[in-house]
Design a protein around this motif. Structure first.
Motif, mmCIF file in Angstrom:
data_model
loop_
_atom_site.group_PDB
_atom_site.id
_atom_site.type_symbol
_atom_site.label_atom_id
_atom_site.label_comp_id
_atom_site.label_asym_id
_atom_site.label_seq_id
_atom_site.Cartn_x
_atom_site.Cartn_y
_atom_site.Cartn_z
ATOM 1 N N ALA A 1 0.846 -1.203 0.000
ATOM 2 C CA ALA A 1 0.000 0.000 0.000
ATOM 3 C C ALA A 1 0.874 1.244 0.000
ATOM 4 C CB ALA A 1 -0.922 -0.006 1.217
ATOM 5 N N LEU A 2 0.696 2.074 -1.016
ATOM 6 C CA LEU A 2 1.506 3.278 -1.198
ATOM 7 C C LEU A 2 0.605 4.504 -1.274
ATOM 8 C CD1 LEU A 2 3.865 1.939 -4.024
ATOM 9 C CD2 LEU A 2 4.182 1.744 -1.547
ATOM 10 N N ARG A 3 1.121 5.625 -0.746
ATOM 11 C CA ARG A 3 0.407 6.900 -0.833
ATOM 12 C C ARG A 3 1.326 7.957 -1.445
ATOM 13 N NH1 ARG A 3 -2.235 7.776 5.057
ATOM 14 N NH2 ARG A 3 -0.778 6.189 5.788
ATOM 15 N N ILE A 4 0.804 8.663 -2.429
ATOM 16 C CA ILE A 4 1.595 9.646 -3.168
ATOM 17 C C ILE A 4 0.847 10.981 -3.177
ATOM 18 C CG2 ILE A 4 2.731 10.172 -5.367
ATOM 19 C CD1 ILE A 4 2.280 6.992 -5.822
ATOM 20 N N PRO A 5 1.296 11.958 -2.412
ATOM 21 C CA PRO A 5 0.606 13.248 -2.363
ATOM 22 C C PRO A 5 0.956 14.128 -3.560
ATOM 23 C CG PRO A 5 2.491 13.276 -0.891
ATOM 24 C CD PRO A 5 2.427 11.890 -1.473
ATOM 25 N N GLY A 6 -0.044 14.874 -4.030
ATOM 26 C CA GLY A 6 0.179 15.784 -5.151
ATOM 27 C C GLY A 6 -0.834 16.918 -5.149
ATOM 28 N N LYS A 7 -0.624 17.865 -6.045
ATOM 29 C CA LYS A 7 -1.475 19.059 -6.091
ATOM 30 C C LYS A 7 -2.519 19.000 -7.206
ATOM 31 C CE LYS A 7 1.843 22.228 -6.113
ATOM 32 N NZ LYS A 7 2.468 23.580 -5.994
ATOM 33 N N ALA B 1 4.328 3.524 -8.730
ATOM 34 C CA ALA B 1 4.464 4.769 -7.969
ATOM 35 C C ALA B 1 5.314 5.777 -8.730
ATOM 36 C CB ALA B 1 5.072 4.480 -6.601
ATOM 37 N N ALA B 2 6.329 5.292 -9.452
ATOM 38 C CA ALA B 2 7.177 6.192 -10.232
ATOM 39 C C ALA B 2 6.365 6.921 -11.294
ATOM 40 C CB ALA B 2 8.318 5.412 -10.877
ATOM 41 N N ALA B 3 5.362 6.236 -11.866
ATOM 42 C CA ALA B 3 4.514 6.877 -12.876
ATOM 43 C C ALA B 3 3.746 8.055 -12.273
ATOM 44 C CB ALA B 3 3.538 5.854 -13.465
ATOM 45 N N GLY C 1 3.756 13.856 -8.451
ATOM 46 C CA GLY C 1 3.715 13.456 -7.049
ATOM 47 C C GLY C 1 4.937 13.928 -6.280
ATOM 48 N N ALA C 2 4.733 14.291 -5.010
ATOM 49 C CA ALA C 2 5.824 14.810 -4.185
ATOM 50 C C ALA C 2 6.777 13.719 -3.728
ATOM 51 C CB ALA C 2 5.257 15.525 -2.961
ATOM 52 N N GLY C 3 6.284 12.498 -3.635
ATOM 53 C CA GLY C 3 7.086 11.403 -3.128
ATOM 54 C C GLY C 3 6.176 10.234 -2.804
ATOM 55 N N VAL C 4 6.716 9.240 -2.114
ATOM 56 C CA VAL C 4 5.975 8.009 -1.848
ATOM 57 C C VAL C 4 6.047 7.660 -0.370
ATOM 58 C CG1 VAL C 4 5.729 5.566 -2.433
ATOM 59 C CG2 VAL C 4 6.527 7.190 -4.167
ATOM 60 N N THR D 1 13.790 17.351 -1.773
ATOM 61 C CA THR D 1 14.133 18.631 -2.377
ATOM 62 C C THR D 1 13.142 19.698 -1.902
ATOM 63 O OG1 THR D 1 12.711 18.352 -4.329
ATOM 64 C CG2 THR D 1 14.933 17.394 -4.429
ATOM 65 N N ALA D 2 13.538 20.951 -2.074
ATOM 66 C CA ALA D 2 12.663 22.057 -1.673
ATOM 67 C C ALA D 2 11.351 22.021 -2.460
ATOM 68 C CB ALA D 2 13.380 23.391 -1.893
ATOM 69 N N GLU D 3 11.422 21.667 -3.735
ATOM 70 C CA GLU D 3 10.215 21.590 -4.558
ATOM 71 C C GLU D 3 9.286 20.482 -4.079
ATOM 72 O OE1 GLU D 3 8.948 21.046 -9.285
ATOM 73 O OE2 GLU D 3 11.048 20.965 -8.670
ATOM 74 N N GLU D 4 9.859 19.339 -3.708
ATOM 75 C CA GLU D 4 9.044 18.232 -3.200
ATOM 76 C C GLU D 4 8.350 18.611 -1.896
ATOM 77 O OE1 GLU D 4 11.927 14.780 -5.160
ATOM 78 O OE2 GLU D 4 12.082 15.293 -3.031
ATOM 79 N N LEU D 5 9.080 19.291 -1.025
ATOM 80 C CA LEU D 5 8.493 19.714 0.249
ATOM 81 C C LEU D 5 7.373 20.734 0.035
ATOM 82 C CD1 LEU D 5 11.728 20.062 2.421
ATOM 83 C CD2 LEU D 5 9.967 18.291 2.614
ATOM 84 N N ALA D 6 7.562 21.617 -0.930
ATOM 85 C CA ALA D 6 6.528 22.613 -1.226
ATOM 86 C C ALA D 6 5.262 21.932 -1.747
ATOM 87 C CB ALA D 6 7.049 23.619 -2.247
ATOM 88 N N THR D 7 5.438 20.927 -2.594
ATOM 89 C CA THR D 7 4.278 20.183 -3.096
ATOM 90 C C THR D 7 3.582 19.445 -1.965
ATOM 91 O OG1 THR D 7 5.279 19.880 -5.277
ATOM 92 C CG2 THR D 7 3.534 18.345 -4.672
ATOM 93 N N LEU D 8 4.363 18.827 -1.101
ATOM 94 C CA LEU D 8 3.798 18.099 0.036
ATOM 95 C C LEU D 8 2.989 19.022 0.940
ATOM 96 C CD1 LEU D 8 3.605 15.589 1.895
ATOM 97 C CD2 LEU D 8 5.777 16.324 2.917
ATOM 98 N N ASP D 9 3.541 20.180 1.246
ATOM 99 C CA ASP D 9 2.871 21.095 2.170
ATOM 100 C C ASP D 9 1.590 21.684 1.590
ATOM 101 O OD1 ASP D 9 4.812 20.655 4.053
ATOM 102 O OD2 ASP D 9 6.006 22.417 3.527
ATOM 103 N N ASP D 10 1.469 21.662 0.248
ATOM 104 C CA ASP D 10 0.282 22.238 -0.399
ATOM 105 C C ASP D 10 -0.496 21.166 -1.160
ATOM 106 O OD1 ASP D 10 -1.412 24.391 -1.062
ATOM 107 O OD2 ASP D 10 -0.422 24.626 -3.005
ATOM 108 N N TYR D 11 -0.331 19.900 -0.745
ATOM 109 C CA TYR D 11 -0.957 18.828 -1.519
ATOM 110 C C TYR D 11 -2.484 18.887 -1.398
ATOM 111 C CZ TYR D 11 -2.360 15.483 2.182
ATOM 112 O OH TYR D 11 -2.994 14.842 3.234
ATOM 113 N N LYS D 12 -3.145 18.441 -2.454
ATOM 114 C CA LYS D 12 -4.609 18.469 -2.513
ATOM 115 C C LYS D 12 -5.222 17.076 -2.383
ATOM 116 C CE LYS D 12 -4.854 22.931 -3.497
ATOM 117 N NZ LYS D 12 -3.402 23.229 -3.488
ATOM 118 N N VAL D 13 -4.441 16.069 -2.772
ATOM 119 C CA VAL D 13 -4.992 14.715 -2.795
ATOM 120 C C VAL D 13 -3.874 13.695 -2.621
ATOM 121 C CG1 VAL D 13 -4.775 14.566 -5.318
ATOM 122 C CG2 VAL D 13 -6.444 13.111 -4.141
ATOM 123 N N ASN D 14 -4.202 12.590 -1.984
ATOM 124 C CA ASN D 14 -3.301 11.450 -1.880
ATOM 125 C C ASN D 14 -3.732 10.407 -2.897
ATOM 126 O OD1 ASN D 14 -1.034 11.071 -0.238
ATOM 127 N ND2 ASN D 14 -2.263 11.182 1.631
#
Length: 243
Positions: A11-17, A104-106, A112-115, A71-84
């Motif tokens: 089970a994986l969760r990938i946050p994104g905007k 998950a790479a796709a 996606g900010a990360g996994v 990375t700073a960009e990944e953290l910014a996406t994570l902090d402003d994510y809209k959906v997992n």
């Protein structure tokens, strides 16, 4: 413990905007397809798909679970994510673990900010995840999916079941003299199965004997439960004293 009747689900969760499914569809890598219930990879492999709205807790949990800096960009996406984005699929082997890595790479490539891995409570930034996916070796897989937990008296792993292996448990005092990471690599390489009675020697250091046991009962029914049990490593000096 019965690994045959207790299958592993990764089970994986990938946050994104992404604000709408169409936005995710438009950014998926070429050859990937998406339905309300499945992600299809270019080779036709199907992985379970779902989505969950953002909450005020997950970003904090994700940040506290990084194995390597993001990375700073990944953290910014994570902090402003809209959906997992939720991905799920069978585990229990190196091959199936690689499939989940590619799935998950796709999603990471689509923004996606990360996994975050529910099976080990580990998180990886997107760039690190893509690097490990490209590597694809047993060492990369174990680094991606397996966490190391240090308690007051013991050190153990979480997530080895994703690879189809028992978790590793040893006394914390022994771990000070024996690198558990090397043991994870040795077991993950799969060159020789490690079973009860197996003797493991560290050149110039301590020798251990392995004993297979059931995992913690309180984890049964959760993604952290390892149906393959635990591989407890006992210092041969302790084994001699027990006898």
């Amino acid at each position: 413990m019965n690994a045959l009747t207790d299958p592993v689900t990764v089970a994986l969760r990938i946050p994104g905007k992404w604000s709408h499914p169409k936005e995710l569809l438009a950014t998926l890598p070429t050859g990937c397809r998406l339905t309300p219930e499945a992600l299809f990879l270019p080779d036709g492999t199907e992985v379970g798909f779902g989505a969950m709205a953002a909450d005020d807790q997950f970003a904090k949990i994700f940040r506290s679970s990084y194995r390597q800096p993001a990375t700073a960009e990944e953290l910014a996406t994570l902090d402003d994510y809209k959906v997992n984005i939720l991905l799920s699929g069978p585990g229990g082997s190196l091959r199936s673990a690689r499939t989940m890595m590619r799935a998950a790479a796709a999603i990471v490539k689509a923004g996606g900010a990360g996994v975050f891995i529910d099976n080990s409570a580990l998180a990886h930034g997107g760039k690190n995840w893509l690097d490990m996916t490209e590597d694809g070796s047993p060492e990369a897989l174990s680094f991606a999916f397996v966490a190391i937990v240090a308690g007051k008296t013991e050190v153990w792993t979480m997530g080895m079941h994703v690879l189809g292996l028992s978790d590793i448990l040893m006394k914390r005092s022994d771990a000070d003299d024996f690198d558990i990471i090397n043991m994870i690599r040795y077991v993950s390489a799969g060159d020789k199965p490690v079973e009860t009675g197996h003797v493991i020697a560290d050149l110039g250091g301590p020798r251990f004997q392995a004993f297979v046991q059931d995992g913690p009962e309180n984890l049964v029914g959760s993604p952290l439960h390892n149906p393959f049990g635990r591989l407890k490593l006992l210092n041969m000096q302790d084994v001699a004293e027990m006898n």
